[in-house]
Write an enzyme that holds these catalytic residues in place. Structure first.
Site, PDB file in Angstrom:
ATOM      1  N   ASP A 102       0.548  -1.478  -0.160  1.00 20.85           N
ATOM      2  CA  ASP A 102      -0.154   0.026   0.293  1.00 20.85           C
ATOM      3  C   ASP A 102       0.898   1.118   0.016  1.00 20.85           C
ATOM      4  O   ASP A 102       1.972   1.777  -0.074  1.00 20.85           O
ATOM      5  CB  ASP A 102      -0.857  -0.048   1.125  1.00 20.85           C
ATOM      6  CG  ASP A 102      -2.061   1.318   0.967  1.00 20.85           C
ATOM      7  OD1 ASP A 102      -2.812   1.420   0.296  1.00 20.85           O
ATOM      8  OD2 ASP A 102      -2.405   2.207   2.024  1.00 20.85           O
ATOM      9  N   TYR A 230      -1.878  10.382   3.333  1.00 19.65           N
ATOM     10  CA  TYR A 230      -3.316  10.582   2.180  1.00 19.65           C
ATOM     11  C   TYR A 230      -3.135  12.806   2.449  1.00 19.65           C
ATOM     12  O   TYR A 230      -3.104  12.874   1.224  1.00 19.65           O
ATOM     13  CB  TYR A 230      -4.699  10.828   2.899  1.00 19.65           C
ATOM     14  CG  TYR A 230      -4.839   9.143   3.472  1.00 19.65           C
ATOM     15  CD1 TYR A 230      -5.396   9.009   2.355  1.00 19.65           C
ATOM     16  CD2 TYR A 230      -5.060   8.644   4.161  1.00 19.65           C
ATOM     17  CE1 TYR A 230      -5.360   7.198   2.253  1.00 19.65           C
ATOM     18  CE2 TYR A 230      -4.864   7.367   4.395  1.00 19.65           C
ATOM     19  CZ  TYR A 230      -5.001   6.723   3.244  1.00 19.65           C
ATOM     20  OH  TYR A 230      -5.325   4.809   3.105  1.00 19.65           O
ATOM     21  N   HIS A 290      -6.572  -5.774  -1.869  1.00 21.21           N
ATOM     22  CA  HIS A 290      -5.831  -5.209  -1.826  1.00 21.21           C
ATOM     23  C   HIS A 290      -5.098  -5.848  -0.239  1.00 21.21           C
ATOM     24  O   HIS A 290      -3.846  -5.282  -0.329  1.00 21.21           O
ATOM     25  CB  HIS A 290      -6.646  -4.080  -1.113  1.00 21.21           C
ATOM     26  CG  HIS A 290      -5.663  -2.596  -1.065  1.00 21.21           C
ATOM     27  ND1 HIS A 290      -4.467  -2.461  -2.195  1.00 21.21           N
ATOM     28  CD2 HIS A 290      -4.925  -1.856   0.004  1.00 21.21           C
ATOM     29  CE1 HIS A 290      -3.999  -1.294  -1.555  1.00 21.21           C
ATOM     30  NE2 HIS A 290      -4.112  -1.214  -0.634  1.00 21.21           N
TER      31      HIS A 290
END
Length: 313
Positions: A102, A230, A290
């Site tokens: 990730d 983020y 994922h």
């Protein structure tokens, strides 16, 4: 699991939590994503240790049992890159294999690009070579309820997550992000509202696993996790024409929602990604989501170990 040793290592003024098993001459450093933590690598750490490697996994700064930086809202990927290099120095590791999942793939590739002399090879799962900056993720090509867009908005995820206890937040994200659809909320929803309470945990993720994750995030909260990756994803790293010239392996699940990001599948399958990582091998796992490394360790572990074994030191 009981053979994995836990400690803290002072790195750039912060104590980072370090998990370690194995004592081989070659070291493998595992870098987690979100909502993951060092524990996400439990299957891989034991496997590579059994294969003769020294396996190390950390909680990034601001995550889990690692210390929080004094100003988490100012964190960027640069901090993670510098932390990794300083950690290698603290552990007296001259060269290392980096394995990132990730967003952990981003600092793995950045360290390899900026400090190639410190990295033997790179393995990433779920995310190919991406450099932080204005075009890192094409948010504008997805609906405004796209989870990255929502979580980049200061205060919004905090309010959304704050309606639940930490364990529920981890459960919801793990369950939602195991699907093949990109998480997108409608105008009258938040991301947590996408979760159906009747949905069970994925079969490969136990209540014990959930409790372990929850206990670690109860310690750290989500403040730094929302900043990095983020809210710092668009911060330019100032690296011109980055290249990763060492061997690399990308493992993608065919059912990973990230493949449905605009342009992502073509970027990988067309080989465009090899402009940045010329020695890249790519493997797709048909049933993989994922969280492919936790879902299918019996397939991922041999891929990783075979790749590591091929590299000269």
């Amino acid at each position: 699991m009981e053979n994995i040793k836990q400690s803290h290592v002072e790195v750039r003024g912060l104590k980072l939590h370090v998990a370690e098993i194995g004592s081989g001459p070659k070291s493998v450093l595992f870098l987690h994503g979100f909502p993951e933590i060092w524990y996400t690598w439990r299957h891989q750490m034991i496997a590579v240790a059994n294969a003769g490697y020294r396996a190390i996994a950390i909680d990034f700064r601001g995550y889990g049992l690692s210390e929080q930086p004094s100003e988490p809202e100012k964190g960027t990927f640069h901090d993670l890159v510098e932390d990794i290099v300083a950690l290698l120095d603290s552990l007296s590791i001259k060269k290392v294999f980096l394995v990132g999942k990730d967003f952990g793939a981003i600092p793995a590739y950045l360290v390899a690009a900026v400090h190639p002399e410190r990295v033997i090879a790179v393995v990433t799962l779920g995310v190919p070579f991406v450099v932080p900056g204005p075009s890192a993720v094409q948010n504008h090509l997805l609906p405004k309820g796209f989870y990255v867009t929502r979580w980049q908005e200061p205060g919004r995820a905090e309010a959304d997550f704050g309606r639940f206890d930490v364990k529920s937040v981890i459960r919801n994200i793990y369950t939602l992000f195991s699907r093949s659809e990109v998480p997108v909320a409608s105008d009258d929803q938040e991301i947590m509202d996408l979760f159906n309470p009747s949905t069970p945990l994925p079969p490969w993720f136990s209540e014990e696993d959930l409790a372990t994750y929850a206990s670690l995030y109860e310690k750290s909260g989500f403040k730094f996790a929302l900043q990095v990756p983020y809210r710092s994803l668009t911060v330019d790293m100032g690296i011109n024409d980055p290249k990763v010239t060492i061997p690399a392996l990308l493992i993608m699940g065919e059912k990973d929602y990230v493949i449905k990001f605009p342009g992502m599948e073509d970027y990988i399958r067309s080989g465009t990604v090899k402009h940045f990582v010329p020695e890249l091998e790519i493997t797709f796992l048909p049933e993989g989501t994922h969280f492919v490394h936790e879902q299918l360790p019996e397939k991922v572990n041999p891929l990783v170990i075979n790749f590591l074994d091929k590299q000269s030191f």
